[in-house]
Enzyme design. Structure first.
Site, PDB file in Angstrom:
ATOM      1  N   HIS A  52       1.081  -1.102   0.054  1.00 22.96           N
ATOM      2  CA  HIS A  52       0.144   0.014   0.150  1.00 22.96           C
ATOM      3  C   HIS A  52       0.953   1.102   0.101  1.00 22.96           C
ATOM      4  O   HIS A  52       2.206   1.263   0.054  1.00 22.96           O
ATOM      5  CB  HIS A  52      -0.977   0.139   1.310  1.00 22.96           C
ATOM      6  CG  HIS A  52      -0.356   0.022   2.614  1.00 22.96           C
ATOM      7  ND1 HIS A  52       0.356   0.839   3.059  1.00 22.96           N
ATOM      8  CD2 HIS A  52      -0.485  -1.023   3.490  1.00 22.96           C
ATOM      9  CE1 HIS A  52       0.830   0.404   4.280  1.00 22.96           C
ATOM     10  NE2 HIS A  52       0.131  -0.642   4.626  1.00 22.96           N
ATOM     11  N   HIS A  99       3.906   1.523   2.550  1.00 22.44           N
ATOM     12  CA  HIS A  99       5.019   1.081   1.989  1.00 22.44           C
ATOM     13  C   HIS A  99       5.744   1.826   1.006  1.00 22.44           C
ATOM     14  O   HIS A  99       6.926   2.086   1.008  1.00 22.44           O
ATOM     15  CB  HIS A  99       5.159  -0.395   1.723  1.00 22.44           C
ATOM     16  CG  HIS A  99       4.013  -1.275   2.557  1.00 22.44           C
ATOM     17  ND1 HIS A  99       2.858  -1.820   1.929  1.00 22.44           N
ATOM     18  CD2 HIS A  99       4.304  -1.649   3.609  1.00 22.44           C
ATOM     19  CE1 HIS A  99       2.457  -2.687   3.203  1.00 22.44           C
ATOM     20  NE2 HIS A  99       3.328  -2.396   4.209  1.00 22.44           N
ATOM     21  N   CYS A 129       1.426 -10.644  20.610  1.00 20.24           N
ATOM     22  CA  CYS A 129       0.507 -10.176  19.595  1.00 20.24           C
ATOM     23  C   CYS A 129       0.967 -10.652  18.273  1.00 20.24           C
ATOM     24  O   CYS A 129       2.008 -10.105  17.933  1.00 20.24           O
ATOM     25  CB  CYS A 129       0.161  -8.742  19.707  1.00 20.24           C
ATOM     26  SG  CYS A 129      -0.684  -7.842  18.450  1.00 20.24           S
ATOM     27  N   CYS A 135       1.294  -7.704  15.726  1.00 24.86           N
ATOM     28  CA  CYS A 135       2.664  -6.896  15.917  1.00 24.86           C
ATOM     29  C   CYS A 135       3.987  -7.714  15.732  1.00 24.86           C
ATOM     30  O   CYS A 135       5.042  -7.348  15.718  1.00 24.86           O
ATOM     31  CB  CYS A 135       2.767  -6.224  17.327  1.00 24.86           C
ATOM     32  SG  CYS A 135       1.487  -5.021  17.438  1.00 24.86           S
ATOM     33  N   CYS A 148      -4.638  -5.267  21.919  1.00 21.49           N
ATOM     34  CA  CYS A 148      -3.594  -4.467  21.203  1.00 21.49           C
ATOM     35  C   CYS A 148      -4.564  -3.484  20.805  1.00 21.49           C
ATOM     36  O   CYS A 148      -5.314  -3.499  19.769  1.00 21.49           O
ATOM     37  CB  CYS A 148      -3.041  -5.359  20.116  1.00 21.49           C
ATOM     38  SG  CYS A 148      -1.958  -4.377  19.033  1.00 21.49           S
ATOM     39  N   HIS A 193      -3.957  -3.782  16.547  1.00 18.82           N
ATOM     40  CA  HIS A 193      -4.754  -4.725  15.994  1.00 18.82           C
ATOM     41  C   HIS A 193      -6.063  -5.194  16.456  1.00 18.82           C
ATOM     42  O   HIS A 193      -6.813  -5.928  15.849  1.00 18.82           O
ATOM     43  CB  HIS A 193      -3.743  -6.069  15.703  1.00 18.82           C
ATOM     44  CG  HIS A 193      -2.659  -5.638  15.025  1.00 18.82           C
ATOM     45  ND1 HIS A 193      -1.379  -5.342  15.606  1.00 18.82           N
ATOM     46  CD2 HIS A 193      -2.417  -5.633  13.620  1.00 18.82           C
ATOM     47  CE1 HIS A 193      -0.592  -5.026  14.663  1.00 18.82           C
ATOM     48  NE2 HIS A 193      -1.134  -5.268  13.580  1.00 18.82           N
ATOM     49  N   LYS A 212      -6.721   5.675  10.159  1.00 18.80           N
ATOM     50  CA  LYS A 212      -5.664   4.606   9.788  1.00 18.80           C
ATOM     51  C   LYS A 212      -6.271   3.823   8.822  1.00 18.80           C
ATOM     52  O   LYS A 212      -7.158   3.426   8.508  1.00 18.80           O
ATOM     53  CB  LYS A 212      -5.715   3.804  11.348  1.00 18.80           C
ATOM     54  CG  LYS A 212      -4.228   3.127  11.530  1.00 18.80           C
ATOM     55  CD  LYS A 212      -4.357   2.197  12.574  1.00 18.80           C
ATOM     56  CE  LYS A 212      -3.379   1.111  12.120  1.00 18.80           C
ATOM     57  NZ  LYS A 212      -3.172   0.051  12.889  1.00 18.80           N
ATOM     58  N   LYS A 261      -7.644  -2.818   6.545  1.00 18.59           N
ATOM     59  CA  LYS A 261      -8.577  -3.834   5.846  1.00 18.59           C
ATOM     60  C   LYS A 261     -10.115  -3.625   6.508  1.00 18.59           C
ATOM     61  O   LYS A 261     -10.855  -3.452   5.516  1.00 18.59           O
ATOM     62  CB  LYS A 261      -8.295  -5.186   6.178  1.00 18.59           C
ATOM     63  CG  LYS A 261      -7.152  -5.407   5.305  1.00 18.59           C
ATOM     64  CD  LYS A 261      -7.290  -7.150   5.198  1.00 18.59           C
ATOM     65  CE  LYS A 261      -5.681  -7.616   4.905  1.00 18.59           C
ATOM     66  NZ  LYS A 261      -5.395  -8.738   5.317  1.00 18.59           N
TER      67      LYS A 261
HETATM   68  N1  MSP Z   1       8.350  -6.543   8.404  1.00 18.51           N
HETATM   69  C1  MSP Z   1       8.321  -5.376   9.301  1.00 18.51           C
HETATM   70  C2  MSP Z   1       9.590  -4.565   9.178  1.00 18.51           C
HETATM   71  C3  MSP Z   1      10.989  -5.424   9.304  1.00 18.51           C
HETATM   72  S1  MSP Z   1      12.234  -4.607   9.026  1.00 18.51           S
HETATM   73  C4  MSP Z   1      13.336  -5.488   9.454  1.00 18.51           C
HETATM   74  C5  MSP Z   1       7.458  -4.409   9.316  1.00 18.51           C
HETATM   75  N2  MSP Z   1       6.420  -4.633   7.950  1.00 18.51           N
HETATM   76  S2  MSP Z   1       5.426  -3.824   7.504  1.00 18.51           S
HETATM   77  O1  MSP Z   1       4.782  -4.346   6.318  1.00 18.51           O
HETATM   78  O2  MSP Z   1       4.523  -3.463   8.562  1.00 18.51           O
HETATM   79  O3  MSP Z   1       5.845  -2.092   7.027  1.00 18.51           O
HETATM   80  C6  MSP Z   1       5.936  -1.195   8.134  1.00 18.51           C
HETATM   81  C7  MSP Z   1       6.609  -0.025   7.542  1.00 18.51           C
HETATM   82  O4  MSP Z   1       6.031   0.404   6.335  1.00 18.51           O
HETATM   83  C8  MSP Z   1       6.672   1.330   8.236  1.00 18.51           C
HETATM   84  O5  MSP Z   1       7.822   1.310   9.359  1.00 18.51           O
HETATM   85  C9  MSP Z   1       6.736   2.307   7.122  1.00 18.51           C
HETATM   86  O6  MSP Z   1       8.020   2.472   6.706  1.00 18.51           O
HETATM   87  C10 MSP Z   1       5.969   1.735   6.182  1.00 18.51           C
HETATM   88  N3  MSP Z   1       4.456   2.231   6.353  1.00 18.51           N
HETATM   89  C11 MSP Z   1       3.477   1.401   6.730  1.00 18.51           C
HETATM   90  N4  MSP Z   1       2.379   2.092   6.643  1.00 18.51           N
HETATM   91  C12 MSP Z   1       2.570   3.536   6.867  1.00 18.51           C
HETATM   92  C13 MSP Z   1       1.843   4.642   7.032  1.00 18.51           C
HETATM   93  N5  MSP Z   1       0.428   4.697   7.087  1.00 18.51           N
HETATM   94  N6  MSP Z   1       2.307   5.690   6.889  1.00 18.51           N
HETATM   95  C14 MSP Z   1       3.791   5.716   6.640  1.00 18.51           C
HETATM   96  N7  MSP Z   1       4.529   4.672   6.449  1.00 18.51           N
HETATM   97  C15 MSP Z   1       4.047   3.608   6.613  1.00 18.51           C
HETATM   98  O7  MSP Z   1       7.048  -3.594  10.158  1.00 18.51           O
END
Ligand code: MSP
Length: 499
Positions: free
Chosen positions: A22, A25, A130, A133, A147, A150, A299, A302
């Site tokens: 999304h 990322h 969790c 998380c 949590c 979640h 936020k 889903k």
């Molecule tokens: N898999 C772990 C990270 C492991 S790294 C060794 C993880 N993955 S995640 O898919 O949840 O991605 C989290 C990251 O995606 C956030 O830290 C950020 O970089 C990015 N973002 C996800 N949602 C976001 C927003 N709503 N806003 C900004 N960045 C976001 O955590």
């Protein structure tokens, strides 16, 4: 930024494959792409690593729900990340998947060293976990027993695990953070991490008995490696496997605030345990945390059904416009922000269709009309400032200087003020627009005017060339198109207006 023979290592989090990519990322990955392109233009060798985090209970559960084996499921979603990054023109050096055999082998090797260095011990873990998380939680992490992220109750877990002596390394990590040897930015993120350390942390379990989708502990096959340890090692395993340790350590790791603790405490801790506790040159030089955004105030989730797929934005606006729109929603690296979907069209029309696109069209059309010789654009510094204008002391020159004084493009970018660096470019665009409006260079009434106007157009072409150079890290295709148009004097619309 630290340099190793001109080499820079930039990393993003590796993303969970429990759901599709999304724009959250995309935001982090895009920012690292911009920095990568910028430093490459400056002649640095940049290794940009991103990828997917594929083990653990959360992924196994998602695969089961989708009626697939974990591996099939991971292959599919990981593929979606790769496609999204391709569509967004992300120029990564390598895409790591934690299910890669080569990664799994190196993780096992690393953990063997931690064990022989005396940092691991067996123990009983009893507590709450969790899955969303992928972390052990305590009552103080919960709201009404659930949590808060979640909205579900954590599992009760009681199992024999291997533990990592995190507590022993905390004073060292605290000192490194306080002295900025391990630089955490912005300041607010640093305080947050120090706050967590101050509250006290227990040793962490680095293995799970009840989770089968993971890397087996090399000395005890009934246990799998805790997914966060597996994932945090990716930055190291990749360079090891590619034989590119000359890029090590990480110069800049970028992330959202929710995973700060893992990257700023656990990651340095396991590196110190591996390399020796005075090996501070093996730690990431800088961990930078950008704001987390909501979508129209909510936020992304889903349940709410408001997850924005970057591919949908690309379909509507195009690759470069999507890159621009994502990076200009709110100041980078500051507070959390909001992406207002309803205002994206407006921003596209004002900044891209009427702003940049219209300026390029006006100048190129005038150049064609006045038969101004196509300019040969000398390679200009991405930092701007090298444009040689024909009309010295002109109003255009003054406007340009004023625009440049407002923001320092390079400084902004190097300090991750990504929106300010873009602001610097849009100041220049504004300066050019102002000149066209006041000089009206289309008037050809007499020879004298014509000669003056030709000079003005030539200068505008030079500044456009400079704008294109500055745009390269952000909007690479647009930058090339502009350079092409000012070389050939052929105007093609860059950003068609949306109605
Ligand atoms: N898999 C772990 C990270 C492991 S790294 C060794 C993880 N993955 S995640 O898919 O949840 O991605 C989290 C990251 O995606 C956030 O830290 C950020 O970089 C990015 N973002 C996800 N949602 C976001 C927003 N709503 N806003 C900004 N960045 C976001 O955590």
């Amino acid at each position: 930024m630290a340099e190793k023979d001109n080499k820079i290592y930039l990393t993003t989090p590796i993303y969970y494959v429990n759901s599709k990519p999304h724009i959250g990322h995309a935001y982090t990955t895009l920012a690292i792409d911009v920095l990568t392109r910028y430093y490459r233009i400056l002649g640095k060798e940049v290794f940009f690593l991103t990828g997917t985090d594929e083990h653990g209970a959360k992924i196994a559960e998602a695969a089961q729900k989708a009626g697939k084996t974990p591996q099939e499921f991971c292959d599919e979603i990981s593929g979606l990340f790769k496609t999204a990054w391709q569509n967004l023109n992300i120029d990564y050096s390598y895409f790591i998947r934690t299910t890669d055999k080569s990664h799994e082998e190196k993780v096992a090797e690393f953990l063997n060293v931690l064990k022989s260095n005396g940092y691991l011990y067996e123990g009983e873990y009893a507590g709450k976990y969790c899955v969303g998380c992928e972390k052990f939680v305590t009552d103080k992490d919960l709201v009404d027993g659930k949590c808060p992220d979640h909205k579900c109750e954590p599992q009760d877990v009681a199992e024999e695990n291997w533990f990592f002596k995190l507590r022993q390394l905390l004073p060292k990590i605290k000192e490194l953070i306080e002295s900025d040897k391990l630089l955490i930015l912005p300041e607010k993120a640093k305080s947050e991490v120090l706050g967590v350390i101050k509250q006290g942390l227990d040793d962490v379990s680095i293995s799970r008995k009840s989770v089968s989708w993971g890397i087996k502990l090399p000395w005890e096959e009934s246990q799998t490696v805790y997914v966060w340890i597996d994932a945090l090692l990716n930055y190291w395993t990749v360079l090891q496997n590619l034989g590119k340790m000359e890029f090590w350590p990480v110069d800049l790791h970028l992330m959202g605030r929710e995973i700060l603790k893992f990257h700023c405490i656990m990651w340095p801790a396991i590196l110190l345990a591996y390399y020796g506790d005075d090996a501070i040159d093996q730690l990431p030089k800088q961990a930078f945390c950008h704001g987390y955004f909501t979508i129209d105030g909510q936020k992304m989730s889903k349940t709410i059904g408001n997850i924005v797929d970057p591919n949908d934005l690309i379909k509507k606006y195009g690759t470069d416009a999507t890159r621009y729109l994502l990076l200009t929603q709110f100041p980078f690296g500051g507070n959390d922000g909001d992406v207002s979907l309803s205002r994206l069209d407006e921003k596209y029309n004002s900044d891209l269709a009427s702003g940049l696109g219209n300026l390029v069209a006006r100048v190129v059309t005038l150049a064609t009309k006045l038969k101004v010789q196509p300019v040969r654009i000398a390679t200009q510094s991405v930092a701007g400032g090298s444009a040689k204008l024909k009309v010295k002391g002109s109003r255009l020159e003054q406007n340009i200087l004023e625009a440049k004084n407002k923001y320092n493009f390079s400084l902004a970018l190097e300090n991750l003020k990504i929106d300010e660096a873009l602001g610097a470019i849009w100041e220049l665009i504004g300066a050019c627009d102002k000149i066209i409006d006041t000089e009206k260079p289309w008037e050809l009434a007499n020879e004298k005017l014509k000669t003056k106007n030709e000079k003005v157009i030539k200068d505008l072409l030079v500044v456009l060339g400079e704008i294109a150079e500055m745009l390269k890290p952000f909007m690479p295709q647009t930058a090339d198109k502009i350079l092409e148009q000012i070389k050939t004097n052929k105007s093609e619309p860059l950003f068609p207006r949306l109605n």
